[in-house]
Design an enzyme around this catalytic site. Structure first.
Site, PDB file in Angstrom:
ATOM      1  N   ASN A 281       0.852  -1.200   0.000  1.00 48.35           N
ATOM      2  CA  ASN A 281       0.000   0.000   0.000  1.00 48.35           C
ATOM      3  C   ASN A 281       0.894   1.260   0.000  1.00 48.35           C
ATOM      4  O   ASN A 281       2.119   1.140   0.066  1.00 48.35           O
ATOM      5  CB  ASN A 281      -0.926  -0.055   1.216  1.00 48.35           C
ATOM      6  CG  ASN A 281      -0.151   0.142   2.505  1.00 48.35           C
ATOM      7  OD1 ASN A 281       1.043  -0.159   2.589  1.00 48.35           O
ATOM      8  ND2 ASN A 281      -0.805   0.654   3.510  1.00 48.35           N
ATOM      9  N   CYS A 283       1.977   3.580   2.099  1.00 49.07           N
ATOM     10  CA  CYS A 283       3.043   3.862   3.081  1.00 49.07           C
ATOM     11  C   CYS A 283       3.948   2.672   3.349  1.00 49.07           C
ATOM     12  O   CYS A 283       4.846   2.731   4.204  1.00 49.07           O
ATOM     13  CB  CYS A 283       2.426   4.381   4.367  1.00 49.07           C
ATOM     14  SG  CYS A 283       1.495   5.900   4.067  1.00 49.07           S
ATOM     15  N   GLU A 285       3.449  -0.374   4.654  1.00 51.76           N
ATOM     16  CA  GLU A 285       3.310  -1.306   5.780  1.00 51.76           C
ATOM     17  C   GLU A 285       2.456  -2.527   5.448  1.00 51.76           C
ATOM     18  O   GLU A 285       2.400  -3.458   6.241  1.00 51.76           O
ATOM     19  CB  GLU A 285       2.729  -0.567   7.003  1.00 51.76           C
ATOM     20  CG  GLU A 285       1.251  -0.190   6.925  1.00 51.76           C
ATOM     21  CD  GLU A 285       1.006   1.135   6.192  1.00 51.76           C
ATOM     22  OE1 GLU A 285       1.935   1.585   5.486  1.00 51.76           O
ATOM     23  OE2 GLU A 285      -0.098   1.693   6.309  1.00 51.76           O
ATOM     24  N   THR A 431      -0.419   5.817  11.236  1.00 52.76           N
ATOM     25  CA  THR A 431      -1.424   6.476  12.086  1.00 52.76           C
ATOM     26  C   THR A 431      -1.359   8.006  12.004  1.00 52.76           C
ATOM     27  O   THR A 431      -1.477   8.703  13.022  1.00 52.76           O
ATOM     28  CB  THR A 431      -1.350   6.045  13.583  1.00 52.76           C
ATOM     29  OG1 THR A 431      -0.168   6.570  14.185  1.00 52.76           O
ATOM     30  CG2 THR A 431      -1.364   4.536  13.724  1.00 52.76           C
TER      31      THR A 431
HETATM   32  P1  ADP Z   1      -4.997   7.068   9.246  1.00 46.53           P
HETATM   33  O1  ADP Z   1      -4.279   7.555  10.454  1.00 46.53           O
HETATM   34  O2  ADP Z   1      -5.682   8.180   8.501  1.00 46.53           O
HETATM   35  O3  ADP Z   1      -5.943   5.941   9.514  1.00 46.53           O
HETATM   36  P2  ADP Z   1      -2.409   6.141   8.258  1.00 46.53           P
HETATM   37  O4  ADP Z   1      -1.585   7.384   8.287  1.00 46.53           O
HETATM   38  O5  ADP Z   1      -2.182   5.132   9.333  1.00 46.53           O
HETATM   39  O6  ADP Z   1      -3.955   6.513   8.175  1.00 46.53           O
HETATM   40  O7  ADP Z   1      -2.165   5.434   6.859  1.00 46.53           O
HETATM   41  C1  ADP Z   1      -2.549   4.088   6.666  1.00 46.53           C
HETATM   42  C2  ADP Z   1      -2.781   3.814   5.227  1.00 46.53           C
HETATM   43  O8  ADP Z   1      -3.940   4.534   4.804  1.00 46.53           O
HETATM   44  C3  ADP Z   1      -1.692   4.276   4.273  1.00 46.53           C
HETATM   45  O9  ADP Z   1      -0.620   3.400   4.147  1.00 46.53           O
HETATM   46  C4  ADP Z   1      -2.491   4.337   2.995  1.00 46.53           C
HETATM   47  O10 ADP Z   1      -2.702   3.054   2.462  1.00 46.53           O
HETATM   48  C5  ADP Z   1      -3.794   4.920   3.464  1.00 46.53           C
HETATM   49  N1  ADP Z   1      -3.787   6.397   3.390  1.00 46.53           N
HETATM   50  C6  ADP Z   1      -3.263   7.277   4.254  1.00 46.53           C
HETATM   51  N2  ADP Z   1      -3.448   8.550   3.846  1.00 46.53           N
HETATM   52  C7  ADP Z   1      -4.098   8.487   2.681  1.00 46.53           C
HETATM   53  C8  ADP Z   1      -4.587   9.438   1.736  1.00 46.53           C
HETATM   54  N3  ADP Z   1      -4.425  10.739   1.884  1.00 46.53           N
HETATM   55  N4  ADP Z   1      -5.221   8.959   0.658  1.00 46.53           N
HETATM   56  C9  ADP Z   1      -5.386   7.657   0.487  1.00 46.53           C
HETATM   57  N5  ADP Z   1      -4.971   6.726   1.318  1.00 46.53           N
HETATM   58  C10 ADP Z   1      -4.326   7.108   2.396  1.00 46.53           C
END
Ligand code: ADP
Length: 582
Positions: A281, A283, A285, A431
Site C-alpha cells: 500500500n 506507506c 506497511e 497512524t
Molecule cells: P490514518 O491515520 O488516517 O488511519 P495512516 O496514516 O495510518 O492513516 O495510513 C494508513 C494507510 O492509509 C496508508 O498506508 C495508505 O494506504 C492509506 N492512506 C493514508 N493517507 C491516505 C490518503 N491521503 N489517501 C489515500 N490513502 C491514504
C-alpha cells in the site's frame, strides 16, 4: 439497528480540542450545505453499531448490543481506533472501510487504463492504492498492434498520477499511491530518479523492489541481469553497486525512492498459491496480493500502562482485552465492508487479512522513563509486539472456531496447524490522522518535536509543549516559558542548559535518535509483525551518502521488509506528511 443509543447526554471523551477540530472538519457526516449531521459521540456510535452488525452474519441471535457497547467504549476511551475510512464511512451509504489496496497493472493498454479507473474508484472512497509497474514492457520496446514503440512504466505512472490529482477524495483525502519497480526491470535507472524533479509524480511514494540476487551482487561488486518482463529475455546487465549507489544518491537527495525487499515479502506470503506479492500500500506497511484490500487498526499504548509504586508498567490484562476486542472488530469490518470492485470483494474475503498495530509507543516510553534509543526500549518494543501478535493470532483462531477459517486456509502457510480466521493479523501503520485524534505520538516513531511554535490569528505565536514533558519539568520545578523557547530554537533538549541529564536521556526526539537505532527499533517491531512496519529513518541534513547506504544494509541484515529514509531539509513537500505536527 441502533444498539448504542444516545443516553444521559453526550459521553465526556478524553478527546482534545485539536482532535475534535480534525474530526469535525474531515470525519463527521455532513449535509449538502456542509454542516455536520452528527456529533463526535454520534460518529463513534455510528461506527460501533455498524461494525457490531457483523456478528449477526454468524449468529442471528448474537448480542449485538453488547458487542457495539464494547466497540464504542474501546474507541471513545481512545484505547483503539480503526483506520480513517472506517471512521468516515461505516454505517453510511458508501460503506468502504479499508485503507489499503493493491491493484495489478498488466502489460496492455486495456489493463493499464482499467487499473487507472479502478484506482480512481478507490481514491474516491478514501483508500490508498499500491501498484507494481514491473510487468510493463520497457521503454522503446515494440508494440505489435501498432508497430509503434512502448513508452515504458514511468510514462504510465505519470498518467496514474494525473488521474489521482483530478480525483479529490470526497473533499477530504487526496489519493495516495505506491509505485514499485523491480530492480531488474530495464527501466530501473529512469525509475530511481523519476521524482528528482519534485514537481513530478507527486501523488506517489516510490520504492525499488530489491531482490536477494541483487543484494548478493552488491556485496560481491558484480553485475546482475536486466529482464524484459514481456518476453522474459535478458536485455542487458548493470553493475549492482552502481545501481545501489544511484538509489542511495537519490534517496539522500530527495528521500525517494524507498526500498522493499521482495523475497522477504514473499517468504511471509501467507497464501503463496495465489501468486507473488509484488506491491504494498502507499506507506509500505501492507504487502498485498493483486486486488486484496486490508483494514488496519491501532492500539493506543499510552492507555495500556498503569502507575505502580515502582513507576509506570505495562497493563497486560488490559492490553490482552483490547487485542481480542480489536481483532473481533477488524474481522467484522471485513464482513460489513462494501468493496469498490467485485474482484476486491472476492480476494479480500478469501484471505481476510487484517492489520492490528500500535500508536503512542514513544509517548509510552516517556511515561516509563525508557529512552527510545536504548536496549531497554528495543526490548520493550519486541515484548509488546510479541504479545500483540501472539494474542492476536489466538483470537483469530478462536474466531475461526465460531466463524470458520479464511477460505484459502488450505492453500496457506497455516494449513498444518489450527484453523485461523485471518491470513495476517498484524501491521504497523503510520497512524497519521489517528494519532492526532488520540493525541499521542504516531505509530512507532519517536516524538518529532517536544515544543514548537503555533501561529495563531493576528500574527501572535504560541509555544505548544508536549504535555508529558511539561508535566515532568513542572514536577522537577524547572518549567518556564524561557526554557521552552530554547527547546523550540534548538529543536531538541539535548543541548539545552538547565535540564537534568536523566530527563534529556529519556526525552529524545527523532533527530536525537541515530539512524542505527531507528532501524533497530523497526526491526524489533518487524520480528513480531505479520505484515510490515511503517517507519521513517530520520537523518540530519549533514548525513553522508555512506551513512544512508549503511542503514540500507543494516535494514537488510536485521530482517526489515523495506526502508524509507528522510534527510532533514531535503524536500519541501511529501505525499503524506507522516508525523507532521499540526
Ligand atoms: P490514518 O491515520 O488516517 O488511519 P495512516 O496514516 O495510518 O492513516 O495510513 C494508513 C494507510 O492509509 C496508508 O498506508 C495508505 O494506504 C492509506 N492512506 C493514508 N493517507 C491516505 C490518503 N491521503 N489517501 C489515500 N490513502 C491514504
Amino acid at each position: 439497528l441502533v444498539s448504542v443509543k444516545k443516553k444521559e447526554g453526550e459521553k465526556r471523551m478524553p478527546i482534545s480540542e485539536n482532535a475534535k477540530a480534525v474530526l469535525e472538519r474531515r470525519y463527521l457526516a455532513k449535509d449538502e450545505a456542509g454542516n455536520p449531521t452528527e456529533t463526535v459521540d454520534g460518529l463513534f456510535r455510528r461506527v460501533a453499531n455498524a461494525i457490531a452488525e457483523g456478528d449477526r452474519h454468524f449468529d442471528p441471535k448474537a448480542d449485538v448490543v453488547a458487542t457495539a457497547r464494547a466497540f464504542y467504549d474501546m474507541m471513545t476511551n481512545l484505547d483503539f481506533l480503526p483506520n480513517s475510512p472506517t471512521l468516515m464511512n461505516a454505517g453510511r451509504p458508501l460503506g468502504q472501510l479499508s485503507a489499503c489496496f493493491v491493484l495489478p497493472v498488466a502489460d496492455s493498454m486495456e489493463d493499464i487504463f482499467d487499473a487507472i479507473k479502478n484506482a480512481a474508484l478507490i481514491h474516491k472512497s478514501g483508500g490508498g492504492t499500491g501498484f507494481s509497474f514491473s510487468r510493463l514492457r520497457p521503454k522503446g520496446s515494440t508494440v505489435n498492434s501498432t508497430g509503434g514503440v512502448a513508452s515504458g512504466p514511468i510514462s504510465f505512472m505519470k498518467v496514474f498520477n494525473s488521474a489521482t490529482e483530478a480525483v479529490k477524495q470526497g473533499g477530504t483525502r487526496r489519493g495516495a499511491n505506491m509505485g514499485i519497480l523491480r530492480v531488474d526491470h530495464p527501466d530501473i535507472m529512469e525509475f530511481i530518479t523519476c521524482k528528482n524533479d519534485t514537481a513530478e509524480i507527486t501523488n506517489f511514494n516510490i520504492s525499488v523492489g530489491i531482490t536477494e540476487t541483487f543484494m548478493e551482487a552488491v556485496s560481491a561488486n558484480g553485475m546482475y541481469d536486466l529482464v524484459d518482463p514481456a518476453t522474459g529475455r535478458v536485455t542487458g546487465q548493470l553493475n549492482a553497486r552502481e545501481v545501489f549507489d544511484a538509489i542511495v544518491q537519490s534517496a539522500w537527495q530527495t528521500g525517494e525512492p524507498g526500498i522493499i525487499f521482495l523475497d522477504r515479502l514473499n517468504r511471509d506470503n501467507a497464501v503463496p498459491g495465489q501468486g507473488e506479492i509484488e506491491s504494498t500500500n502507499p506507506c509500505g506497511e501492507q504487502p498485498l496480493l493483486p486486488y486484496e484490500s486490508c483494514n488496519l487498526g491501532s492500539i493506543n499504548l499510552v492507555n495500556h500502562i498503569t502507575r505502580t509504586v515502582a513507576g509506570w508498567v505495562l497493563d497486560r490484562a488490559k492490553l490482552e482485552r483490547t487485542i481480542r476486542t480489536a481483532v473481533h472488530f477488524l474481522d467484522n469490518v471485513i464482513e460489513v465492508n462494501q468493496y469498490p470492485l467485485p474482484e476486491i470483494d472476492r480476494m479480500t474475503r478469501s484471505t481476510r487479512k487484517i492489520g492490528l498495530g500500535v500508536m503512542g509507543f514513544a509517548d509510552m516510553l516517556l511515561y516509563m522513563g525508557v529512552p527510545y534509543n536504548s536496549e531497554e526500549g528495543v526490548a520493550l518494543a519486541a515484548e509488546i509486539m510479541d504479545t500483540i501478535n501472539t494474542i492476536g493470532h489466538q483470537e483469530s483462531q478462536r474466531l475461526a472456531e465460531e466463524r470458520g477459517a479464511f477460505p484459502l486456509f488450505d492453500q496457506s502457510i497455516y494449513r498444518d496447524g489450527p484453523p485461523i480466521r485471518n491470513a495476517t493479523v498484524t501491521t504497523i501503520a503510520p497512524t497519521g490522522t489517528l494519532s492526532i485524534i488520540a493525541g499521542v505520538s504516531s505509530g512507532v516513531e519517536p516524538v518529532f518535536a517536544y515544543a514548537y511554535i503555533r501561529n495563531v490569528m493576528d500574527n501572535t505565536h504560541l509555544i505548544e509543549t508536549n504535555q508529558i514533558l511539561k508535566d515532568k519539568l513542572v514536577e522537577a520545578g524547572i518549567y518556564s516559558e524561557e526554557l521552552m523557547r530554547k527547546i523550540v530554537e534548538q529543536g531538541s533538549l539535548a543541548h539545552v542548559e538547565g535540564i537534568p541529564e536523566e530527563i534529556k536521556r529519556v526525552f529524545v526526539c527523532a533527530h536525537d535518535v541515530s539512524p542505527i537505532w531507528h532501524v533497530r527499533m523497526q526491526a524489533a517491531f518487524q520480528q513480531y509483525t505479520d505484515n510490515a512496519v511503517s517507519k521513517t529513518v530520520n537523518f540530519p541534513n549533514s548525513a553522508t551518502k555512506a551513512e544512508v547506504a549503511e542503514v540500507y544494509r543494516l535494514a537488510y541484515t536485521l530482517g526489515c521488509k523495506g526502508t524509507t529514509i528522510y534527510r532533514d531539509g531535503s524536500r519541501n513537500e511529501q505525499v503524506l506528511n507522516i508525523g507532521k505536527v499540526n
